[in-house]
Design an enzyme around this catalytic site. Structure first.
Site, PDB file in Angstrom:
ATOM      1  N   LYS A  86       0.826  -1.209   0.000  1.00 20.85           N
ATOM      2  CA  LYS A  86       0.000   0.000   0.000  1.00 20.85           C
ATOM      3  C   LYS A  86       0.858   1.256   0.000  1.00 20.85           C
ATOM      4  O   LYS A  86       0.555   2.231  -0.700  1.00 20.85           O
ATOM      5  CB  LYS A  86      -0.945  -0.025   1.201  1.00 20.85           C
ATOM      6  CG  LYS A  86      -2.039  -1.077   1.064  1.00 20.85           C
ATOM      7  CD  LYS A  86      -2.740  -1.382   2.370  1.00 20.85           C
ATOM      8  CE  LYS A  86      -3.746  -2.515   2.175  1.00 20.85           C
ATOM      9  NZ  LYS A  86      -4.364  -2.974   3.437  1.00 20.85           N
TER      10      LYS A  86
ATOM     11  N   GLN B   2      -4.772  -1.547   9.563  1.00 23.83           N
ATOM     12  CA  GLN B   2      -4.560  -2.858   8.935  1.00 23.83           C
ATOM     13  C   GLN B   2      -5.173  -3.966   9.798  1.00 23.83           C
ATOM     14  O   GLN B   2      -4.848  -4.098  10.975  1.00 23.83           O
ATOM     15  CB  GLN B   2      -3.063  -3.115   8.737  1.00 23.83           C
ATOM     16  CG  GLN B   2      -2.734  -4.408   8.036  1.00 23.83           C
ATOM     17  CD  GLN B   2      -3.272  -4.473   6.614  1.00 23.83           C
ATOM     18  OE1 GLN B   2      -3.153  -3.529   5.850  1.00 23.83           O
ATOM     19  NE2 GLN B   2      -3.875  -5.592   6.265  1.00 23.83           N
TER      20      GLN B   2
ATOM     21  N   ASP C 292     -11.455   2.653   4.293  1.00 27.51           N
ATOM     22  CA  ASP C 292     -11.847   1.242   4.194  1.00 27.51           C
ATOM     23  C   ASP C 292     -13.365   1.086   4.198  1.00 27.51           C
ATOM     24  O   ASP C 292     -13.885  -0.008   3.973  1.00 27.51           O
ATOM     25  CB  ASP C 292     -11.244   0.434   5.358  1.00 27.51           C
ATOM     26  CG  ASP C 292     -10.271  -0.627   4.876  1.00 27.51           C
ATOM     27  OD1 ASP C 292     -10.157  -0.808   3.650  1.00 27.51           O
ATOM     28  OD2 ASP C 292      -9.630  -1.274   5.716  1.00 27.51           O
TER      29      ASP C 292
END
Length: 293
Positions: free
Chosen positions: A52, A96, A119
């Site tokens: 990422k 994460q 997200d």
């Protein structure tokens, strides 16, 4: 049969985002920033975070990596999130997952400012998705919809779609997005009776159950579009939830594993961060206008 390569599509989309960010730099404007919080030393999570960060750099986006010890308390992670919420230079926040088992994962996620929730997992953004309102959409489902758009399937009126799996990360949100495009959607899960028969009626099959090569040709009707979300390791090789070799001759389009949905997920993370940046900048402009009037 045509293979739907997500890595090729994602590269095109990233080039478009890079042009936008390069223009911001040329105009002397602030550059979008993604903050990634990694807790612990899980090798897979570390690998995902590195990918990422690399993706951010590739389009000129800033990336801030916040690495925390695996033994930290929930409160410590919450404080890290709050700090990012309050940082005016941070546009997107990604925690994460999974977090270590002793951490209250849902509390951490819901601490994220919904405007920076790239997200799309906070209650606020999940609720907006259910209500069909504008919000930040989970990255994998958003990537799947972009893949369908790329093959001319933006309007799904009259199409039957089957989603195999009901996770909060993929199954449930992609079902909602497909319905927004007017598809008739069925979700298949572990308690579904005669799932193969149901799947065989679908024009679009989204496989997201995490079982290697589970979906075979008997599940798929002639000419269907199959999107394989699964990432499974078998004998050191990455394979999907779909048995590609047995299915490929029946379909019109199929995404491979790897080089399919995975690259699109990372691409949509960048897209969400840029979208969050643009929304925040417009908000600042509105506030400036109000103050000047």
């Amino acid at each position: 049969m045509t293979v739907l390569y997500g890595n090729t599509l994602s590269q095109t989309l990233k080039e478009e985002m890079k042009k936008k960010i390069d223009k911001l730099g040329e105009e002397g404007k602030r550059i979008p920033m993604l903050a990634v919080i990694l807790v612990g030393d899980n090798p897979a999570s570390q690998s995902y975070v590195r990918s990422k960060e690399k993706a951010c750099r590739s389009i000129g986006m800033q990336a801030a990596m916040i690495v925390m010890d695996k033994n930290v308390a929930t409160e410590d992670v919450v404080r890290a999130v709050v700090k990012c919420n309050e940082d005016p230079d941070v546009d997107g926040i990604l925690v994460q997952l999974p977090l270590p088992s002793h951490i209250d994962q849902q509390r951490v996620i819901n601490t994220i400012d919904p405007r920076k929730d790239v997200d799309g997992l906070t209650i606020s953004n999940a609720g907006r998705l259910v209500l069909g309102q504008k919000g930040l959409v989970p990255c994998t489902p958003k990537g799947i919809m972009a893949m369908l758009d790329s093959i001319g399937m933006s309007d799904l009126s009259g199409k039957r779609a089957v989603v195999i799996g009901r996770s909060i990360l993929v199954g449930k949100p992609i079902a909602l997005l497909l319905q927004e495009r007017n598809a008739t959607v069925t979700i298949i899960h572990s308690k579904t009776v005669d799932p193969e028969k149901i799947a065989h009626e679908a024009d679009i099959v989204i496989a997201a159950i995490g079982v290697p090569r589970f979906i075979t040709k008997g599940w798929i009707k002639e000419g269907a579009v199959v999107i394989d979300v699964g990432i499974n390791r078998v004998d050191g090789k990455l394979v999907g939830d779909v048995d590609f070799d047995s299915v490929e001759q029946k379909v019109s389009w199929i995404s491979p594993v790897p080089k399919g949905v995975g690259p699109m997920t990372v691409c949509m993370l960048l897209s969400n961060t840029l979208e969050a940046y643009e929304r925040r900048e417009k908000e600042y402009e509105r506030k400036d206008r109000v103050r000047s009037e």
